[in-house]
Design an enzyme around this catalytic site. Structure first.
Site, PDB file in Angstrom:
ATOM      1  CB  CYS A  75      -0.921   0.001   1.218  1.00  0.00           C
ATOM      2  SG  CYS A  75      -1.920   1.505   1.368  1.00  0.00           S
ATOM      3  CB  CYS A 222      -4.955   3.027  -5.187  1.00  0.00           C
ATOM      4  SG  CYS A 222      -4.198   1.372  -5.084  1.00  0.00           S
TER       5      CYS A 222
END
Length: 288
Positions: A75, A222
Site C-alpha cells: 500500500c 491508491c
C-alpha cells in the site's frame, strides 16, 4: 481479548486514502479478518497498517489489512503515512519496512514529502498472477460488457505488490467504476483478485486515474495503482518513465527508474487524529 481491543491508533491519509496505523511492536499478536472488519466500522479506513517487530535489519515489519479484512501485499499511500509517523518518532529520514511484498524503503524529502521505493514490478502472467498463460501482459484477453459490444477491453496487467488491471480510456469519469470494479476484481482470470484502474493519458508526462481497490472499493487514492499504471503506460510507450499521476485525491510523482527498474513514488502524508479501539468491537467481530 482481541488484538485491537482498547488499542491506541493513529488515523492518517495519503491523498485521501484513509489509513489507520496500530503499533503492535511491544505486544505482537495477529489480527483476525473479522476484527479488521469491525475496526473499520468503528474507524472507517481503506487500509489498516499494523506494525510488528522486524525479523531482519528493517525498522519494523508491517501487515496490511483492507477494510473487508483481507490482507494486501503493498500500500504505497499507507507506507508514506507509516514512514511519516515513524520518522517523527525516531528522527530518521530513511526507513525500511518488511512487508508481504518484500522490504520497502522510504525516505523523507527536503520538501517534507515521502518517497517510497515500491521495488521492481512483476510483469509475467504467472507473477501477477493470471489464471492462464498470456504471452503479453501489456494487453490481456479480457473484456467487460455485453458479448460482441464490450465497454472496456484489453487491460494491461501488472503486479506492484498487488495484482492490477488497467483499462485505457479517454475519460476516467465516463464509466461506472463502482459497477465495473467488483466484476473485474473477482473475475476468474485473477485468482488473487485485482485492483481495477481506469487510466487516461493527456500527455507523455501525465496520467489521470480512478481506482477500485481490491478489498476496499472505490478510493480517492491508491499508491500501488499509480505505480502500476506508470509502468504499464511506459511499457506501451504512451508515456516517459517519469510521470505525474493525478488521482481524485491529488497528485503523485512516479518514476520507473531505468537503472534498476525500481518504481519510486513521492507524495504527501497527512495526520488526522489519534484514537482508541473500543473493546465492544470484539462483540462485532464475533470474538469471545
Amino acid at each position: 481479548m482481541g488484538t485491537l481491543a482498547n488499542r491506541n491508533f493513529v488515523k492518517m491519509n495519503g491523498l485521501g486514502n484513509e489509513i489507520v496505523i496500530v503499533d503492535l511492536r511491544r505486544s505482537p499478536s495477529p489480527i483476525g479478518a473479522g476484527e479488521a472488519r469491525a475496526a473499520a466500522r468503528q474507524e472507517p479506513f481503506d487500509q489498516l497498517m499494523a506494525l510488528y517487530p522486524a525479523r531482519g535489519d528493517a525498522d519494523a515489519s508491517v501487515r496490511i489489512y483492507n477494510n473487508d479484512g483481507s490482507e494486501a501485499g503493498a500500500c504505497g499511500n499507507g507506507m508514506r503515512c507509516l514512514a511519516s509517523l515513524v520518522s517523527a518518532q525516531t528522527g530518521k529520514a530513511a526507513l525500511n519496512f518488511e512487508t508481504a511484498a518484500g522490504v520497502i524503503s522510504c525516505r523523507r524529502t527536503s520538501e517534507g514529502l515521502f518517497t517510497v521505493d515500491m521495488g521492481v514490478p512483476r510483469l509475467r502472467w504467472d507473477e501477477i498472477p493470471l489464471a492462464k498463460e498470456m504471452p503479453d501482459t501489456r494487453a490481456i484477453d479480457l473484456a467487460v460488457g455485453p458479448a460482441g459490444a464490450p465497454i472496456l477491453r484489453s487491460p494491461s496487467a501488472v503486479n506492484m505488490g498487488n495484482p492490477h488491471a488497467i483499462f485505457w480510456v479517454d475519460d476516467v469519469d465516463g464509466y461506472d467504476l463502482g459497477q465495473i470494479g467488483p466484476v473485474v476484481e473477482h473475475h476468474p482470470l485473477f485468482p488473487q483478485r485485482a485492483n481495477v484502474t481506469l487510466a487516461a493519458v493527456p500527455a507523455r508526462d501525465h496520467i489521470v486515474i480512478r481506482t477500485w481497490e481490491r478489498g476496499a472499493g472505490l478510493t480517492r487514492a491508491c499508491g500501488s495503482a499509480a505505480c502500476a499504471v506508470a509502468v504499464a503506460a511506459a511499457r506501451l510507450a504512451r508515456t516517459n518513465r517519469e510521470v505525474t499521476v493525478t488521482l481524485p485525491g491529488g497528485d503523485l510523482a512516479v518514476e520507473w527508474r531505468e537503472a534498476d527498474d525500481h518504481v519510486l513514488m513521492t507524495g504527501p502524508a497527512a495526520y488526522e487524529h489519534d484514537g482508541r479501539f473500543d473493546a465492544a468491537l470484539l462483540a462485532d467481530a464475533g470474538a469471545a
